[in-house]
Motif scaffolding. Structure first.
Motif, short mmCIF file in Angstrom:
data_model
loop_
_atom_site.label_atom_id
_atom_site.label_comp_id
_atom_site.label_asym_id
_atom_site.label_seq_id
_atom_site.Cartn_x
_atom_site.Cartn_y
_atom_site.Cartn_z
N ARG A 55 -34.59 17.42 33.99
CA ARG A 55 -33.43 17.17 33.12
C ARG A 55 -33.25 18.27 32.08
N ILE A 56 -32.04 18.76 32.00
CA ILE A 56 -31.66 19.68 30.93
C ILE A 56 -30.79 18.88 29.96
N PRO A 57 -31.34 18.48 28.81
CA PRO A 57 -30.60 17.57 27.93
C PRO A 57 -29.27 18.18 27.50
N SER A 58 -28.28 17.33 27.35
CA SER A 58 -26.96 17.85 27.01
C SER A 58 -26.95 18.47 25.61
N TRP A 59 -27.81 17.97 24.73
CA TRP A 59 -27.83 18.56 23.38
C TRP A 59 -28.32 20.00 23.39
N SER A 60 -28.96 20.44 24.46
CA SER A 60 -29.41 21.84 24.53
C SER A 60 -28.28 22.75 24.95
N SER A 61 -27.11 22.16 25.22
CA SER A 61 -25.96 22.92 25.72
C SER A 61 -26.34 23.70 26.96
N GLY A 62 -27.22 23.13 27.73
CA GLY A 62 -27.58 23.75 29.01
C GLY A 62 -28.46 24.98 28.87
N GLN A 63 -29.00 25.19 27.70
CA GLN A 63 -29.83 26.39 27.51
C GLN A 63 -31.29 26.08 27.79
N TYR A 64 -31.84 26.80 28.75
CA TYR A 64 -33.24 26.60 29.10
C TYR A 64 -33.79 27.92 29.63
N ALA A 65 -35.09 27.99 29.69
CA ALA A 65 -35.73 29.14 30.32
C ALA A 65 -36.78 28.61 31.29
N LEU A 66 -36.80 29.19 32.49
CA LEU A 66 -37.78 28.77 33.50
C LEU A 66 -38.65 29.98 33.82
N HIS A 67 -39.96 29.75 33.80
CA HIS A 67 -40.90 30.81 34.14
C HIS A 67 -41.85 30.28 35.20
N PRO A 68 -42.01 30.90 36.32
CA PRO A 68 -41.25 32.06 36.79
C PRO A 68 -39.77 31.71 36.99
N GLU A 69 -38.95 32.73 36.95
CA GLU A 69 -37.52 32.51 37.08
C GLU A 69 -37.14 32.05 38.48
N LEU A 70 -36.00 31.41 38.54
CA LEU A 70 -35.44 31.00 39.84
C LEU A 70 -34.01 31.56 39.89
N PRO A 71 -33.88 32.70 40.55
CA PRO A 71 -32.54 33.30 40.59
C PRO A 71 -31.55 32.35 41.26
N GLY A 72 -30.39 32.23 40.66
CA GLY A 72 -29.35 31.38 41.23
C GLY A 72 -29.63 29.89 41.08
N ALA A 73 -30.49 29.57 40.16
CA ALA A 73 -30.84 28.15 39.96
C ALA A 73 -29.58 27.36 39.61
N SER A 74 -29.51 26.16 40.10
CA SER A 74 -28.34 25.35 39.79
C SER A 74 -28.74 24.12 38.97
N VAL A 75 -27.86 23.78 38.06
CA VAL A 75 -28.04 22.55 37.28
C VAL A 75 -26.98 21.57 37.77
N GLU A 76 -27.43 20.49 38.37
CA GLU A 76 -26.49 19.51 38.92
C GLU A 76 -26.51 18.27 38.05
N LYS A 77 -25.39 17.96 37.45
CA LYS A 77 -25.27 16.78 36.58
C LYS A 77 -26.45 16.67 35.63
N GLY A 78 -26.74 17.76 34.97
CA GLY A 78 -27.76 17.69 33.93
C GLY A 78 -29.19 17.82 34.42
N TYR A 79 -29.39 18.11 35.71
CA TYR A 79 -30.75 18.30 36.23
C TYR A 79 -30.86 19.67 36.89
N LEU A 80 -31.83 20.43 36.44
CA LEU A 80 -32.15 21.71 37.08
C LEU A 80 -32.87 21.41 38.39
N VAL A 81 -32.31 21.93 39.46
CA VAL A 81 -32.89 21.62 40.78
C VAL A 81 -33.86 22.73 41.17
N LEU A 82 -35.12 22.35 41.38
CA LEU A 82 -36.11 23.30 41.89
C LEU A 82 -36.33 22.96 43.36
N PRO A 83 -35.84 23.80 44.22
CA PRO A 83 -35.91 23.49 45.66
C PRO A 83 -37.34 23.66 46.17
#
Lengths: 691, 691
Positions: free
Chosen positions: B507-535
């Motif tokens: 979950r990427i909380p809405s109060w964060s305005s969608g700002q997050y950092a993922l390490h290691p990075e996931l190029p082209g990562a998608s956030v679907e309805k407030g959830y960052l999807v890690l395939p």
């Protein structure tokens, strides 16, 4: 201690004025319209004591629809008698006489006189004082009888009513064997005190005094609260209660939760509260003046003032309206003053403001202080006047400060419970009595000129009118001519043919910030508690003079911060303004999203207008405003977190660098009293969001 | 469709966190304290069916004080069973077993099991579903029985409870001869659906479904509304009603004014509303998943979403609290959200937010959308957590956003109607089940990975915890470590020993305005309805990774303009802040006259603090504010005109030329959840007046 309902006949509205326009409409149109309505609804014939199907309807427990019919007729009689004195109308005269004959014939042999308990529930009289309005109806009959006698100079109505009063006196009181009750809806108290003043009837005074003193006694009837005892006697559970009682035994609804003298805040049903307090204030006047001189006079006065202050400081709208809570047609918590249904309330009943006017008038006899007259005037122009259309045919019951989809700004011809329309009529009919109080000579009861018997007139309201009264048989005349409330200039002429000195006191409204001009000047003039005192020396020298109340320019008003109404309201002189969609056709949301800025420097322009249909003049106002659509909120994901970040980085206008306020509008305001006369979609607002 | 009350056992709080601190306190202190309270008040022994003097008290018609005792015990059992699974306590274990034995012995031979109608009013069972909480108590007994079976692995409690369910099934339903009623206080519906899921009991599903569908039927019982019919059968007038019913037949109080599917806005008692909607949402989950696949699944879902949206958008406080109106412990009009008693309300009951959390959890199974989890987290930290003190011994029932003289900010050990304290315990006890949902393998019911049987974990809440579950017998472990909610960094470790692909959604909380950092990075990562999807590809490659939710800096929040609350509230991450007099000792008026300015540029400073008594860490905030005494208003003549001129000529500061705002203050804020732990005078406020 003279009552406006009696002394109004000393005042003639001898020239045009806004007040006289309304008075004439009431006499020429409204009385007849309301008579027609009384006839069409069955009220007119109700004293014939015939069964009507509506009497059997059970959907409004415990108060059936016809329960107030006695008072509807009584109030119309009262209004009719006031208006007949001024402008004779043969139809009205005949209808009054017919009604009086029917009322006489409806009286029981023991004096009892009530439709419901004669026709619908015979044998159950006095079993539910809390809800059933028996004594309320009796009070209005007394007031009708007094008005009737004053006009007709006979006792055709007063005689049966005094018989009824005797029966009530025999029924209620402190003596063993009498019921220790009092009315759920106060009204008879103030009526009885007036009856006593008019006739000297000692039972009337004793009964009024008893009702006021006994009210709220926790142990009055067999050691219990009267309403508990009578509920038990009926076999009713305490949990069986009418809708306006939010909880069981919420006797604050009718101001019976504790003795009046102990009440610290004004609570419950607003009309009941101000009717009761009018009697309390009158008790203070009467007791002080020797009817029954007691230390209690001060206590009555303290209670009346304390509750007045609570009402005006914390529970009154900027229009003078009282009663925030439709649920019980009454007061909310301190500072709870929502403007509209969609904000959670606002009632501001017409009758409540009429009661507040009556209360203010009584308080002015206790203490000549402009604060009472200020509210009297406010309530008159901004509640009572807005409650009737210009044609005199449609009315409001509640007077909200803003419309909503559920309650658009409009009026109705009549109401099922139709207390307000005839109340408006009787107030306009007796309005002359509220303009000023006066006295002098040996009969003077004095509200300031103690002992000497000098004459005085205290002028509370400005308009065009002429007061004529005698001081020991010698005439005094005071005439005022004015375009009030459109303009602040008032010309006076005085003719004192008595041998007494005459002092005039002229109200300087607080909204003028004490700014006035008197011509000719009076060096060293003093303003005492909001009244400019013109001593006999001035009055003798200047039989014509002019007072101009200055500071008539439009001003923004703000309600107390604790109301959580961060709004601005335009006012000009005594008139509170509103906006309507008919002048501002772009509006679609009841002006909820329109903001104004008192400090914008945009200024407020005045614009005198004439209402084509009647020729009535009024002053419209115009200023700059902004409509702020709720884009940010509308764009919010539904069902997401409540609220939005307020990061202080509001959008700025590209050119000015100022915070963007939305679409700029030239916003037109009209007097709130004039709303809903010109069509439109019923969108209206008094308090606009402040920037 | 797994329920948190069941699957919480797959989660271990393996390291320190704020949530674990509270959970440990509940297990180590609160359960024992509440057990002691059950014993001291007579509740513990109530299933012995002995008469107690309190049973005879008549002052709380129609709901006597002991009416909820069954549920108080049941909720404690439920909480105890959850906690025992995590931390064994011999005294708690013994008390549960003793209670269960007493409950078994209290059951009637026909299966009936209710203290009041066995001891106090035998023979009157099922005569007042509207008020008497019989079915509500039964619901909590069912939940207790499920928790008991899960922990003890026996049917000692479930067996009698299922017998009781059978009796209820035989009593209520659509068939002729059965009662067509449903509980005044919903709760049994959600319990029955869980019972059905746990045991497959078809009567449980049918009964829950019936109760939900029949609710609000205007003609259900002999052509009439069930509550009208049963009142008639009791011989009660419709005007005989409990205090929370503001008018006769105000069945919206218990959401029975119309069928649930037709309700457009959420109304009435908040706890009842959210318990009911939890069942409605679960009906949608179950029906969609084939228990009884019908077109109605969509209708249930639409109703649940519609009422959720109304609740969150227009009837929820910034804290997540719901219920503006103490009169009926429930919702007010749209946007009616006063902060405190002296503003006319605010209830925000603890149980209501627990219900909202349960509802959000169900909705996440229908629609994995961060908006539900956002509110779930908000309610958890800012209502449920503020409802218990740090010591775990004192509770709040309502959670107002500001104190007043009538309601200072404090907590109580217990309540006469003590639904909230054990509700807090059972929520903390089963909290692991709310952190995430997961599935996979052949038994997967899937909330997104349709058909393929791949594994997934949807992470709703961040803390330090470890999830272990099997996919077709093969273990999957996901571990998160975090200092949340003090900091936004969350480290994950994943160990997928199954042969299924594993998708993680964070979950990427809405109060964060969608700002997050993922390490290691996931190029082209998608956030679907407030959830960052890690395939699966990412998860396979990165068995350890870190998510940092950014935008943790303090932010000001504003409520909707239509609330007439022009206030600013500080928040940081998921935590809403308040001010208390203990940090701001100069305050004397509940911070009513303190203003803050989001755009002042003064900034907000963070300050990490340690609470000495327990070592608990929290982040305090500090900004500049102004106290604005009401000098102008206080100087106003009492009882004069309402309002004051707002002429735009506000006093300016001599140096800056800015409008003078009053005395400048350095204002300290603390998390609202932490209020009333450090003494003080109980002055507190969440929303401060905005400049």
């Amino acid at each position: 201690m003279a009552y406006p309902q009696t002394c109004f006949r000393h005042t003639a509205f001898h020239g045009p004025s806004l007040l006289q326009t309304r008075r004439a409409t009431v006499a020429q149109v409204t009385l007849q319209t309301q008579l027609d309505m009384l006839k069409r609804t069955g009220r007119f014939d109700c004293f014939k004591l015939q069964w009507r199907p509506i009497y059997g309807e059970k959907d409004q427990w415990p108060v059936p629809k016809h329960l107030f019919w006695d008072s509807d007729c009584a109030k119309w009689i009262e209004a009719a008698c006031y208006c007949l004195a001024d402008a004779y109308d043969a139809d009205v005269d005949a209808a009054v006489q017919e009604l009086v004959a029917m009322i006489r014939s409806a009286q029981g042999s023991d004096g009892y006189l009530n439709i419901h308990y004669t026709v619908v529930e015979p044998g159950k009289r006095w079993t539910n004082l809390r809800d059933m309005h028996e004594l309320y109806n009796a009070g209005h009959l007394i007031e009708a009888a007094l008005a009737h006698r004053n006009y007709y100079k006979n006792d055709l109505l007063l005689e049966p009513i005094e018989k009824y009063v005797s029966l009530i006196y025999d029924t209620f009181g402190p003596d063993e064997g009498k019921r220790h009750g009092y009315p759920g809806h106060p009204e008879i108290e103030l009526a009885l005190l007036r009856l006593h003043a008019a006739t000297g009837n000692p039972k009337a005074y004793a009964l009024a005094s008893y009702f006021v003193r006994e009210r709220g006694n926790p142990t009055g009837q067999d050691g219990r609260h009267y309403y508990d005892a009578e509920a038990d006697a009926r076999g009713d559970s305490m949990w069986l209660r009418p809708d306006p009682y939010p909880t069981a035994r919420a006797y604050w609804y009718c101001q019976a939760h504790e003795p009046v003298l102990e009440q610290q805040t004004i609570e419950g049903h607003s009309v009941r509260a101000v009717y009761l307090l009018t009697a309390v204030a009158d008790m203070a006047v009467l007791d002080r003046q020797g009817v029954q001189k007691t230390a209690q006079a001060d206590a009555w006065r303290a209670a009346a003032e304390r509750l007045w202050n609570n009402m005006v400081d914390r529970k009154m709208y900027l229009t003078g309206g009282i009663g925030a809570r439709p649920e019980w047609e009454g007061f909310g918590r301190d500072y709870q003053l929502p403007q509209s249904t969609d904000e959670g309330g606002c009632y501001a009943e017409t009758c409540a403001s009429i009661g507040a006017i009556m209360l203010a008038e009584r308080l002015l006899h206790l203490d000549l202080d402009g604060r009472y007259a200020d509210v009297l005037e406010l309530s008159l122009y901004n509640v009572v006047m807005t409650a009737m259309d210009v044609a005199g045919k449609a009315f409001t019951y509640d007077n909200q400060l803003a419309s909503s989809d559920a309650n658009t700004s409009r009026r109705e011809e009549w109401f099922e419970c139709s207390c307000c329309p005839p109340n408006v009529s009787r107030l306009y009919g007796s309005l002359g009595g509220y303009l000023w109080d006066y006295g002098g000579g040996s009969s003077s009861s004095s509200s300031g000129d103690k002992g000497r018997g000098d004459a005085f007139v205290n002028v509370h309201l400005y308009t065009t009118a002429k007061l004529s009264f005698d001081v020991d048989g010698q005439p005094v005349v005071l005439e005022q001519t004015s375009d009030w409330p459109l303009d602040g200039k008032v010309s006076f002429r005085v003719d004192n043919s008595s041998d007494k000195k005459l002092t005039l006191r002229l109200r300087i409204p607080s909204w003028s910030s004490g700014q006035y001009a008197l011509h000719p000047e009076l060096p060293g003039a003093s303003v005492e508690k909001g009244y400019l005192v013109l001593p006999p020396s001035y009055v003798e020298t200047n039989t014509a003079f002019t007072l101009e109340i200055l500071n008539f320019k439009p001003r923004f008003l703000a309600p107390h911060p604790y109301t959580n109404q961060r709004t601005l309201t335009l006012a000009r002189g005594p008139i509170v303004y509103c906006v309507e969609d008919v002048d501002n056709e772009w509006e679609r949301n009841h002006f909820k999203d329109v903001v104004v800025d008192a400090a914008s420097g945009a200024g407020v322009q005045e614009e005198e207008r004439v209402f084509a249909a009647t020729g009535e003049r009024y002053v419209a106002l115009r200023t700059t405003a902004w409509s702020c659509p709720l884009d940010k909120w509308d764009a919010k994901q539904p069902g997401g977190l409540p609220g939005l970040p307020a990061d202080g980085e509001a959008e700025k206008d590209k050119e000015t660098g100022k915070e963007a306020l939305g679409t700029e509008r030239s916003l037109v305001f009209i007097p709130y009293y004039f709303r809903a006369n010109r069509g439109g979609r019923g969108h209206m607002r008094v308090g606009l969001k402040a920037v």
